[in-house]
Design a protein around this motif. Structure first.
Motif, PDB file in Angstrom:
ATOM      1  N   GLU A 232     -23.875 -82.475 -19.718  1.00 21.29           N
ATOM      2  CA  GLU A 232     -23.374 -83.580 -20.526  1.00 21.29           C
ATOM      3  C   GLU A 232     -23.917 -83.506 -21.946  1.00 21.29           C
ATOM      4  O   GLU A 232     -23.165 -83.737 -22.927  1.00 21.29           O
ATOM      5  CB  GLU A 232     -23.759 -84.917 -19.881  1.00 21.29           C
ATOM      6  CG  GLU A 232     -23.248 -86.139 -20.627  1.00 21.29           C
ATOM      7  CD  GLU A 232     -23.639 -87.431 -19.935  1.00 21.29           C
ATOM      8  OE1 GLU A 232     -23.269 -88.503 -20.461  1.00 21.29           O
ATOM      9  OE2 GLU A 232     -24.325 -87.376 -18.904  1.00 21.29           O
ATOM     10  N   ASN A 235     -22.242 -80.564 -23.877  1.00 21.34           N
ATOM     11  CA  ASN A 235     -20.853 -80.883 -24.227  1.00 21.34           C
ATOM     12  C   ASN A 235     -20.783 -81.894 -25.360  1.00 21.34           C
ATOM     13  O   ASN A 235     -19.851 -81.863 -26.173  1.00 21.34           O
ATOM     14  CB  ASN A 235     -20.111 -81.389 -22.997  1.00 21.34           C
ATOM     15  CG  ASN A 235     -19.825 -80.310 -21.972  1.00 21.34           C
ATOM     16  OD1 ASN A 235     -19.731 -79.142 -22.317  1.00 21.34           O
ATOM     17  ND2 ASN A 235     -19.683 -80.703 -20.725  1.00 21.34           N
ATOM     18  N   SER A 236     -21.758 -82.770 -25.439  1.00 25.81           N
ATOM     19  CA  SER A 236     -21.744 -83.811 -26.455  1.00 25.81           C
ATOM     20  C   SER A 236     -22.053 -83.267 -27.843  1.00 25.81           C
ATOM     21  O   SER A 236     -21.673 -83.868 -28.847  1.00 25.81           O
ATOM     22  CB  SER A 236     -22.754 -84.914 -26.108  1.00 25.81           C
ATOM     23  OG  SER A 236     -24.092 -84.442 -26.226  1.00 25.81           O
TER      24      SER A 236
END
Length: 237
Positions: A232, A235-236
């Motif tokens: 996460e 990807n951010s």
């Protein structure tokens, strides 16, 4: 005797050679080494030939599907250490949380689990080397190694004598039979050559520092939550 067990994210010759060196630093250079035909073993072969010499079987290559102790080690390795990770990674893949074709997922998997796998391997190696053997009057492989070193020094054993003085050259009759243990029953398997490539870190130095501050990869026992948090985060950014 488990000389070394090293988890790595690639199977380059330099990686294998470095891992082998850790074993030689701890137990000395063996008189000869046997391996399969994998290219990752070329560095070890070059070292053995340079250190031990040519035309004496310093480095022997061939398939390892005979009744050899290395085949027994692979079975024990899976049963005692890596089967947990095999099941965990399979579950992540089947549930759609791990995409093996996604370099970000693969880097996060390595980032979170390599240290965990290495700990499992270290526990296995230390446990096996300190495990009392029924057929050796309760002595451990480590004790047998030390006793053998003390008892056989000066008897012409190359891997021992070179720690004290130069030993005479020795030869073996049949390279194809070297290392085979007829008392170990192992089912034959096909020899498969696997290429394991490095996965580049998707983060720059600043973002990597932020990841270390944001996600503690040791915060949960199994590591699944850490893996998902790493994905996460990557990807951010």
């Amino acid at each position: 005797m488990y000389v070394f067990l090293q988890a790595a994210t690639n199977n380059k010759a330099t990686t294998m050679t470095k891992a082998c060196m850790t074993g030689t630093q701890r137990y000395g250079v063996p008189p000869r080494v046997q391996s399969d035909h994998g290219l990752e073993n070329t560095g070890v072969g070059a070292f053995m030939i340079a250190h031990r010499g040519t035309r004496r079987g310093s480095f022997i290559t061939g398939r390892s599907v005979h009744n050899q102790r290395i085949e027994r080690i692979w079975r024990d390795l899976f049963a005692s250490a890596t089967n947990v990770f095999h099941g965990l990674f399979s579950h992540l893949e089947e549930s759609g949380q791990l995409d093996l074709a996604n370099p970000v997922h693969m880097w996060c998997l390595h980032h979170v689990f390599v240290t965990r796998v290495q700990r499992a391997l270290d526990i296995l190696r230390e446990g096996r080397n300190l495990h009392r053997l029924r057929g050796e009057r309760g002595r451990t492989p480590t004790q047998l190694y030390i006793e053998g070193m003390m008892r056989q020094a000066g008897q012409g054993h190359r891997g021992i004598d070179d720690m004290v003085f130069r030993a005479p050259e020795e030869a073996i009759q049949d390279y194809n039979e070297y290392g085979i243990d007829d008392e170990v029953e192992v089912a034959p398997r096909e020899e498969v050559i696997t290429n394991v490539s490095n996965v580049d870190c998707p983060l720059n130095e600043q973002d990597f520092t932020r990841l270390a501050q944001t996600v503690n990869i040791e915060s949960d026992h199994q590591g699944v939550d850490c893996f998902l948090a790493c994905v996460e985060f990557c990807n951010s950014v």
